[in-house]
Design a protein around this motif. Structure first.
Motif, PDB file in Angstrom:
ATOM      1  N   ALA A 105       0.842  -1.206   0.000  1.00 26.66           N
ATOM      2  CA  ALA A 105       0.000   0.000   0.000  1.00 26.66           C
ATOM      3  C   ALA A 105       0.872   1.249   0.000  1.00 26.66           C
ATOM      4  N   VAL A 106       1.991   1.180   0.721  1.00 22.08           N
ATOM      5  CA  VAL A 106       2.907   2.335   0.773  1.00 22.08           C
ATOM      6  C   VAL A 106       3.466   2.607  -0.624  1.00 22.08           C
ATOM      7  N   VAL A 107       3.893   1.527  -1.300  1.00 22.33           N
ATOM      8  CA  VAL A 107       4.459   1.678  -2.648  1.00 22.33           C
ATOM      9  C   VAL A 107       3.421   2.308  -3.572  1.00 22.33           C
ATOM     10  N   SER A 134       1.600   6.943  -6.753  1.00 18.02           N
ATOM     11  CA  SER A 134       0.547   7.816  -7.277  1.00 18.02           C
ATOM     12  C   SER A 134       0.605   9.223  -6.679  1.00 18.02           C
ATOM     13  N   ALA A 135       1.755   9.580  -6.105  1.00 19.39           N
ATOM     14  CA  ALA A 135       1.916  10.947  -5.554  1.00 19.39           C
ATOM     15  C   ALA A 135       1.741  11.981  -6.669  1.00 19.39           C
ATOM     16  N   VAL A 136       1.100  13.092  -6.308  1.00 20.01           N
ATOM     17  CA  VAL A 136       0.896  14.187  -7.265  1.00 20.01           C
ATOM     18  C   VAL A 136       2.242  14.876  -7.530  1.00 20.01           C
ATOM     19  N   THR A 137       2.544  15.114  -8.805  1.00 23.73           N
ATOM     20  CA  THR A 137       3.791  15.825  -9.136  1.00 23.73           C
ATOM     21  C   THR A 137       3.456  17.055  -9.994  1.00 23.73           C
ATOM     22  N   ALA A 194       9.922   5.021  -2.817  1.00 25.88           N
ATOM     23  CA  ALA A 194       9.110   3.936  -2.259  1.00 25.88           C
ATOM     24  C   ALA A 194      10.006   2.910  -1.563  1.00 25.88           C
ATOM     25  N   ASP A 195      11.131   2.549  -2.216  1.00 27.38           N
ATOM     26  CA  ASP A 195      12.052   1.574  -1.604  1.00 27.38           C
ATOM     27  C   ASP A 195      12.612   2.091  -0.287  1.00 27.38           C
ATOM     28  N   ILE A 198      10.169   1.912   7.215  1.00 26.40           N
ATOM     29  CA  ILE A 198       9.006   1.687   8.093  1.00 26.40           C
ATOM     30  C   ILE A 198       8.557   0.225   8.208  1.00 26.40           C
ATOM     31  N   GLU A 199       8.944  -0.614   7.270  1.00 21.98           N
ATOM     32  CA  GLU A 199       8.483  -2.009   7.373  1.00 21.98           C
ATOM     33  C   GLU A 199       8.989  -2.696   8.654  1.00 21.98           C
TER      34      GLU A 199
END
Ligand code: TYM
Length: 334
Positions: free
Chosen positions: A217-219, A224-227, A278-279, A285-286
């Motif tokens: 879900a984090v990835v 899909s972050a707005v740029t 994302a990585d 946090i994982e």
């Protein structure tokens, strides 16, 4: 030499802390616990300034404690405790309420923001006096420093004002605390609305990265972050808030400078940057999520740690409160 005191806290008002809480405060808390006599509080009294389901509040309080520990707060070094376990918070808040002006409290922007969203009838008196309870949280522990994100700056100013006022009216009682706000991570922005701070009340849940989110879900959220449509990877908060936020998050976690990231991603597409961010985020946090889940499987042990933290906190808080009660003219019960 005795270490100076430190206090900070977070609200248990969601099932997970978010990336803003983590980078803006928690990372710093873990670093500072070695050099300070630290008190880390879970502010459940603050959480009920807006409606809470009682069972969810209980669950979220323990989940917050588990995330503090999983992110590196060491309960041997720092006192980790729940605000409602230390009655002096509410007691000192009352005294401070009585030296705070209505206008002064009314100028707090967080209250104004929250009431603007919901209308003033939906806001409780507790929400209005929220910053005064926060001042009590802090002043009870005589801390030299209070590590927080940028959004808490005004509450810290009020705390300092109230401490100064009390000291000048009743004699030296409180240490005047200083906010510690790290410039680089003071404000992490929403992935979908990168002009606004990341917050648990995000309009779109895709804008909010939670520590307890599944890695997949984090990835998805980061991808899909707005740029923007300009296609250049460059830090420019004003004109390129989305890209700047991603660069800021990467740099805060990886330690790589923004300049080095800009150079490395020169000519690359936004997809490449998002993939790497994302990585980096999942990598950070994982393990915290996994450890928090593990800690939550033994609630008796978690509750025992919180009780031990409350005992340490009570000892300090009761001393300050007794001094305050005496200074304002309350007689001692015999
Ligand atoms: P809370 O629970 O909203 O947030 C906890 C901490 O996380 C920081 N923070 C952020 N930092 C960077 N970027 C963001 N997007 C972001 N969002 C949140 C906050 O600045 C905070 O440090 N009023 C406090 C809780 C409180 C408290 C205290 C704090 C009660 N008593 C005494 C310090 C000392 C609050 O609502 O934090």
């Amino acid at each position: 030499m005795t270490k100076p005191n430190l206090l900070s806290g977070m609200q248990p008002s969601a099932g997970s802390l978010h990336l803003g809480n983590y980078l803006g405060a928690l990372v710093n808390w873990a670093k500072m616990q070695d050099d300070y006599n630290a008190f880390y509080c879970i502010v459940d009294l603050h959480a009920i300034t807006v409606p809470q389901d009682p069972n969810e509040l209980r669950e979220n309080t323990r989940r917050t404690a588990a995330q503090y520990l999983a992110a590196g707060i060491d309960s041997e070094k720092a006192a980790l405790f729940v605000q409602s376990h230390v009655p002096a918070h509410a007691q000192l808040a009352w005294v401070l309420n009585c030296i705070t002006g209505m206008g002064e409290a009314g100028r707090m922007t967080q209250f104004k923001d929250k009431t603007q969203k919901g209308g003033s009838d939906s806001a409780s008196v507790g929400l209005f006096t929220y910053p005064i309870l926060q001042a009590a949280d802090i002043l009870l522990y005589q801390p030299k420093v209070v590590p927080v994100g940028e959004d808490q700056r005004q509450h810290l100013e009020l705390t300092r004002d109230l401490a100064t006022r009390f000291n000048s009216r009743f004699g030296q009682t409180f240490v005047i605390p200083e906010a510690v706000i790290l410039k680089e991570t003071a404000k992490i922005y929403d992935l979908q609305a990168p002009e606004s701070k990341m917050s648990k009340s995000a309009a779109d849940p895709k804008g909010l990265v939670n520590i307890m989110d599944e890695p997949s879900a984090v990835v998805k959220k980061i991808k899909s972050a707005v740029t923007d449509t300009d296609g250049v990877i460059r830090f420019d908060r004003e004109n390129k808030p989305g890209i700047s936020n991603l660069l800021g998050i990467h740099s805060a976690i990886s330690g790589e400078s923004i300049a080095s990231l800009e150079a490395r991603f020169e000519g690359a597409g936004y997809g490449a940057l998002k993939g790497e961010v994302a990585d980096v985020v999942v990598g950070a946090i994982e393990p915290i999520r996994d450890r928090a889940i593990e800690l939550l499987s033994d609630r008796t042990e978690l509750d025992r740690l919180l009780a031990a933290g409350a005992a340490r906190a009570n000892e300090v808080a009761e001393k300050t409160l007794a001094d305050v009660y005496d200074k304002v003219g309350f007689i001692k019960p015999i």
